[in-house]
Design a protein around this motif. Structure first.
Motif, PDB file in Angstrom:
ATOM      1  N   HIS A  82      -8.415  -1.746  -6.396  1.00 13.19           N
ATOM      2  CA  HIS A  82      -8.427  -2.018  -4.954  1.00 13.19           C
ATOM      3  C   HIS A  82      -6.997  -2.284  -4.488  1.00 13.19           C
ATOM      4  CE1 HIS A  82      -9.453  -3.752  -1.082  1.00 13.19           C
ATOM      5  NE2 HIS A  82     -10.725  -3.481  -1.286  1.00 13.19           N
ATOM      6  N   ALA A  83      -6.660  -1.755  -3.342  1.00 11.92           N
ATOM      7  CA  ALA A  83      -5.297  -1.886  -2.816  1.00 11.92           C
ATOM      8  C   ALA A  83      -4.894  -3.338  -2.563  1.00 11.92           C
ATOM      9  CB  ALA A  83      -5.164  -1.079  -1.527  1.00 11.92           C
ATOM     10  N   CYS A  84      -5.865  -4.234  -2.353  1.00 14.63           N
ATOM     11  CA  CYS A  84      -5.534  -5.631  -2.041  1.00 14.63           C
ATOM     12  C   CYS A  84      -4.808  -6.330  -3.179  1.00 14.63           C
ATOM     13  CB  CYS A  84      -6.799  -6.406  -1.675  1.00 14.63           C
ATOM     14  SG  CYS A  84      -7.878  -6.769  -3.084  1.00 14.63           S
ATOM     15  N   LYS A  85      -4.850  -5.759  -4.379  1.00 18.00           N
ATOM     16  CA  LYS A  85      -4.188  -6.391  -5.523  1.00 18.00           C
ATOM     17  C   LYS A  85      -2.669  -6.239  -5.486  1.00 18.00           C
ATOM     18  CE  LYS A  85      -7.912  -6.229  -8.915  1.00 18.00           C
ATOM     19  NZ  LYS A  85      -8.207  -6.036 -10.338  1.00 18.00           N
ATOM     20  N   PHE A  86      -2.166  -5.401  -4.583  1.00 11.49           N
ATOM     21  CA  PHE A  86      -0.734  -5.085  -4.570  1.00 11.49           C
ATOM     22  C   PHE A  86      -0.152  -5.253  -3.162  1.00 11.49           C
ATOM     23  CE2 PHE A  86      -3.234  -2.515  -7.464  1.00 11.49           C
ATOM     24  CZ  PHE A  86      -2.694  -2.864  -8.694  1.00 11.49           C
ATOM     25  N   PRO A  87      -0.341  -6.400  -2.531  1.00 13.60           N
ATOM     26  CA  PRO A  87       0.050  -6.557  -1.126  1.00 13.60           C
ATOM     27  C   PRO A  87       1.542  -6.389  -0.862  1.00 13.60           C
ATOM     28  CG  PRO A  87      -0.446  -8.687  -2.123  1.00 13.60           C
ATOM     29  CD  PRO A  87      -0.883  -7.646  -3.097  1.00 13.60           C
ATOM     30  N   ASP A  88       2.381  -6.717  -1.828  1.00 13.47           N
ATOM     31  CA  ASP A  88       3.829  -6.669  -1.616  1.00 13.47           C
ATOM     32  C   ASP A  88       4.395  -5.246  -1.617  1.00 13.47           C
ATOM     33  OD1 ASP A  88       3.780  -9.423  -1.521  1.00 13.47           O
ATOM     34  OD2 ASP A  88       4.272  -9.657  -3.645  1.00 13.47           O
ATOM     35  N   ILE A  89       3.592  -4.283  -2.011  1.00 10.38           N
ATOM     36  CA  ILE A  89       4.077  -2.911  -2.138  1.00 10.38           C
ATOM     37  C   ILE A  89       3.993  -2.146  -0.820  1.00 10.38           C
ATOM     38  CG2 ILE A  89       3.500  -0.683  -3.214  1.00 10.38           C
ATOM     39  CD1 ILE A  89       2.861  -2.224  -5.751  1.00 10.38           C
ATOM     40  N   PHE A  90       3.027  -2.531   0.022  1.00 11.66           N
ATOM     41  CA  PHE A  90       2.733  -1.727   1.205  1.00 11.66           C
ATOM     42  C   PHE A  90       3.590  -2.102   2.416  1.00 11.66           C
ATOM     43  CE2 PHE A  90      -1.199  -1.902  -1.294  1.00 11.66           C
ATOM     44  CZ  PHE A  90      -1.458  -0.551  -1.437  1.00 11.66           C
ATOM     45  N   PRO A  91       3.975  -1.114   3.214  1.00 14.33           N
ATOM     46  CA  PRO A  91       4.579  -1.411   4.513  1.00 14.33           C
ATOM     47  C   PRO A  91       3.578  -2.193   5.372  1.00 14.33           C
ATOM     48  CG  PRO A  91       4.798   0.926   3.956  1.00 14.33           C
ATOM     49  CD  PRO A  91       3.852   0.329   2.957  1.00 14.33           C
ATOM     50  N   TYR A 107      -5.958   6.879   4.589  1.00 12.65           N
ATOM     51  CA  TYR A 107      -6.533   6.282   3.386  1.00 12.65           C
ATOM     52  C   TYR A 107      -5.463   5.412   2.717  1.00 12.65           C
ATOM     53  CZ  TYR A 107      -9.311   5.797  -0.876  1.00 12.65           C
ATOM     54  OH  TYR A 107     -10.044   5.280  -1.912  1.00 12.65           O
ATOM     55  N   VAL A 108      -5.855   4.180   2.349  1.00 20.27           N
ATOM     56  CA  VAL A 108      -4.929   3.264   1.686  1.00 20.27           C
ATOM     57  C   VAL A 108      -5.140   3.357   0.175  1.00 20.27           C
ATOM     58  CG1 VAL A 108      -4.121   0.894   1.468  1.00 20.27           C
ATOM     59  CG2 VAL A 108      -4.949   1.725   3.682  1.00 20.27           C
ATOM     60  N   ALA A 109      -4.125   3.811  -0.527  1.00 19.08           N
ATOM     61  CA  ALA A 109      -4.214   4.002  -1.980  1.00 19.08           C
ATOM     62  C   ALA A 109      -3.332   2.996  -2.700  1.00 19.08           C
ATOM     63  CB  ALA A 109      -3.778   5.423  -2.350  1.00 19.08           C
ATOM     64  N   CYS A 110      -3.854   2.405  -3.763  1.00 23.17           N
ATOM     65  CA  CYS A 110      -3.030   1.537  -4.599  1.00 23.17           C
ATOM     66  C   CYS A 110      -1.988   2.398  -5.309  1.00 23.17           C
ATOM     67  CB  CYS A 110      -3.908   0.779  -5.602  1.00 23.17           C
ATOM     68  SG  CYS A 110      -4.200   1.633  -7.172  1.00 23.17           S
ATOM     69  N   PRO A 111      -0.946   1.805  -5.889  1.00 23.27           N
ATOM     70  CA  PRO A 111       0.110   2.629  -6.504  1.00 23.27           C
ATOM     71  C   PRO A 111      -0.375   3.538  -7.628  1.00 23.27           C
ATOM     72  CG  PRO A 111       0.429   0.278  -6.985  1.00 23.27           C
ATOM     73  CD  PRO A 111      -0.595   0.369  -5.911  1.00 23.27           C
ATOM     74  N   HIS A 112      -1.351   3.085  -8.412  1.00 19.62           N
ATOM     75  CA  HIS A 112      -1.884   3.915  -9.497  1.00 19.62           C
ATOM     76  C   HIS A 112      -2.611   5.125  -8.923  1.00 19.62           C
ATOM     77  CE1 HIS A 112      -1.756  -0.356 -10.471  1.00 19.62           C
ATOM     78  NE2 HIS A 112      -1.368   0.005 -11.678  1.00 19.62           N
ATOM     79  N   LYS A 153      -0.464  -2.351   5.131  1.00 15.54           N
ATOM     80  CA  LYS A 153      -0.992  -3.628   4.625  1.00 15.54           C
ATOM     81  C   LYS A 153      -2.026  -4.217   5.576  1.00 15.54           C
ATOM     82  CE  LYS A 153       0.649  -8.144   2.975  1.00 15.54           C
ATOM     83  NZ  LYS A 153       1.872  -8.956   2.737  1.00 15.54           N
ATOM     84  N   ALA A 154      -1.798  -4.071   6.873  1.00 11.45           N
ATOM     85  CA  ALA A 154      -2.711  -4.625   7.881  1.00 11.45           C
ATOM     86  C   ALA A 154      -4.083  -3.963   7.847  1.00 11.45           C
ATOM     87  CB  ALA A 154      -2.095  -4.474   9.265  1.00 11.45           C
ATOM     88  N   LYS A 155      -4.164  -2.784   7.256  1.00 12.62           N
ATOM     89  CA  LYS A 155      -5.436  -2.051   7.210  1.00 12.62           C
ATOM     90  C   LYS A 155      -6.269  -2.381   5.969  1.00 12.62           C
ATOM     91  CE  LYS A 155      -4.627   0.319  10.968  1.00 12.62           C
ATOM     92  NZ  LYS A 155      -5.455   0.152  12.179  1.00 12.62           N
TER      93      LYS A 155
END
Length: 438
Positions: A389-398, A354-359, A402-404
């Motif tokens: 949505h996780a797409c708002k924070f692209p620079d945070i993810f490995p 599961y891809v979670a945004c930082p919040h 990010k590819a998911k």
């Protein structure tokens, strides 16, 4: 419906006045004089109702005679036209993520902003003075408000956001709308932006010239619709035979958890609320020490929670009669660092895909901490809120994570639009001059 100021319970206004004034001149916040109890039959049968039906029932009780019921139903149907699904982290488990990012701006604040904009449009009369909506944002509020008010007649929206402290997509959501939406890039923090808005409301000269209101969570019409998804989450759990629920809420300005506690006061049987914060830990420190001491906000990966002086905490205190011990019984609070947040994002992905945004990751972390501290029974349903949505924070993810991330069409379209924002310092004189130039 009557509301009072948290600074003066003898100061009472009707709902329309509270919506448009947003904040009393005494700098308190509006709260309902009477918090109605939902009848037990409705609570017992929540699983039989849709989100829209739940929203109508809750709103009609809170607002009572403020809006005719037929008109209220139309407002709800128009504003709350997307779902808030409860997703199990793993099959057969007892931990769930409440996804609140399925609205047009991809953030939970669509619930409040869309409802509020339609409430204001409903009360606005033809040929009335232009309504100036002021909003400070640390990330997602501005985008939700912009889309909620875009094109609404006789309204003008001014959004203040801290320079360099929102993500690229969040900034584009603020600055590419045009029409009646104006963005100001403040060279400061979110607290500076919020302070400018509050000073504007307290400025007698501005209030004589302009008809000011706020779209921040200090506005009571933002708080009411946020109760809906707590009731709806409980309904979804009840359909699975689970009722013993704990909510972990990402908390910055504390409007989100204040709405949950309002739902609790109306009769929603929640066992525990958890206020999850980043290192802006004003409330966790207060609950631990008994000393409420604000501080300048610090920038983190969870930028929507970068608040050092949470406005809505006064509402929570008021809900519980300023009884700190009573609050501590129902609210636990934990804070986490950026390093904790990044590790949680990786852990959630590795364990549950599961891809979670930082919040969202911070809310999950707080839930894990609480479960360990409280030795939570397995029969409890543990829910953490996903607010963006996780797409708002692209620079945070490995890169692997990010590819998911699936990028929604409305996000891709932002990159082809022109960005327009006014640069400003943190002085109220600069902001006042800007508003006087309208």
């Amino acid at each position: 419906m009557k509301l009072y100021s948290t600074q003066n319970h003898d100061l009472k206004v009707d709902f329309a006045t509270a919506v448009f004034n947003s904040m009393p001149l005494d700098k308190g916040l509006y709260m309902p004089v009477h918090i109605p109890d939902l009848d037990q039959e409705f609570i017992n049968n929540l699983d039989k109702f849709t989100l829209s039906q739940i929203a109508y029932k809750v709103a009609s009780l809170l607002l009572r005679d403020a809006i005719p019921l037929e008109d209220l139903q139309h407002i709800i149907d128009d504003a709350i036209n997307f779902e808030a699904p409860l997703v199990p982290l793993q099959e057969g488990g007892d931990t769930y993520v409440l996804e609140l990012f399925h609205g047009p701006s991809l953030a939970f604040k669509d619930f409040g902003a869309r409802f509020m904009s339609r409430i204001m449009a409903y009360f606005l009369k033809d040929n009335e003075k232009m309504l100036d909506v002021l909003v400070a944002t640390s990330g997602d509020t501005g985008g939700a408000v912009a889309l909620g008010f875009l094109g609404v007649p006789n309204t003008r929206v001014t959004i203040l956001y801290p320079k360099g402290k929102v993500s690229e997509i969040q900034e584009l959501q603020l600055c590419t709308n045009g029409q009646n939406i104006h963005a100001i890039e403040v060279d400061g923090t979110f607290d500076d932006c919020q302070s400018l808005v509050k000073q504007a409301f307290a400025d007698e000269e501005l209030n004589k010239k302009l008809r000011l209101t706020s779209a921040n969570s200090i506005n009571i019409s933002r708080l009411i619709p946020q109760t809906f998804y707590y009731f709806n989450a409980f309904a979804q759990l009840k359909r699975q035979g689970k009722e013993n629920v704990v909510f972990s809420v990402p908390s910055g300005n504390f409007g989100n958890i204040a709405a949950g506690l309002l739902a609790y006061k109306m009769g929603l049987p929640v066992k525990q609320f958890i206020a999850a914060t980043n290192i802006n830990d004003t409330v966790p420190r207060f609950l631990e020490t008994g000393v409420y001491e604000t501080k300048s906000s610090i920038q983190t990966y969870a930028n929507a929670m970068d608040v050092g002086a949470p406005s809505n905490w006064v509402r929570i205190m008021d809900l519980f009669g300023n009884d700190q011990e009573a609050i501590k019984d129902i609210v636990k609070s934990y804070s986490f660092t950026d390093e904790d947040t990044l590790q949680a994002i990786k852990d959630i992905y590795e364990k549950f895909s599961y891809v979670a945004c930082p919040h969202t990751a911070i809310a999950w972390l707080a839930l894990q901490t609480y479960s360990t501290d409280a030795k939570v029974e397995s029969k409890e349903a543990k829910v953490f809120l996903s607010t963006a949505h996780a797409c708002k924070f692209p620079d945070i993810f490995p890169e692997e994570i990010k590819a998911k991330i699936e990028i929604p069409a409305q996000v891709n379209s932002l990159f082809s639009k022109e960005k327009k924002a006014t640069a400003m310092d943190t002085s109220f004189e600069s902001f006042k001059e800007y508003l006087n130039g309208y």
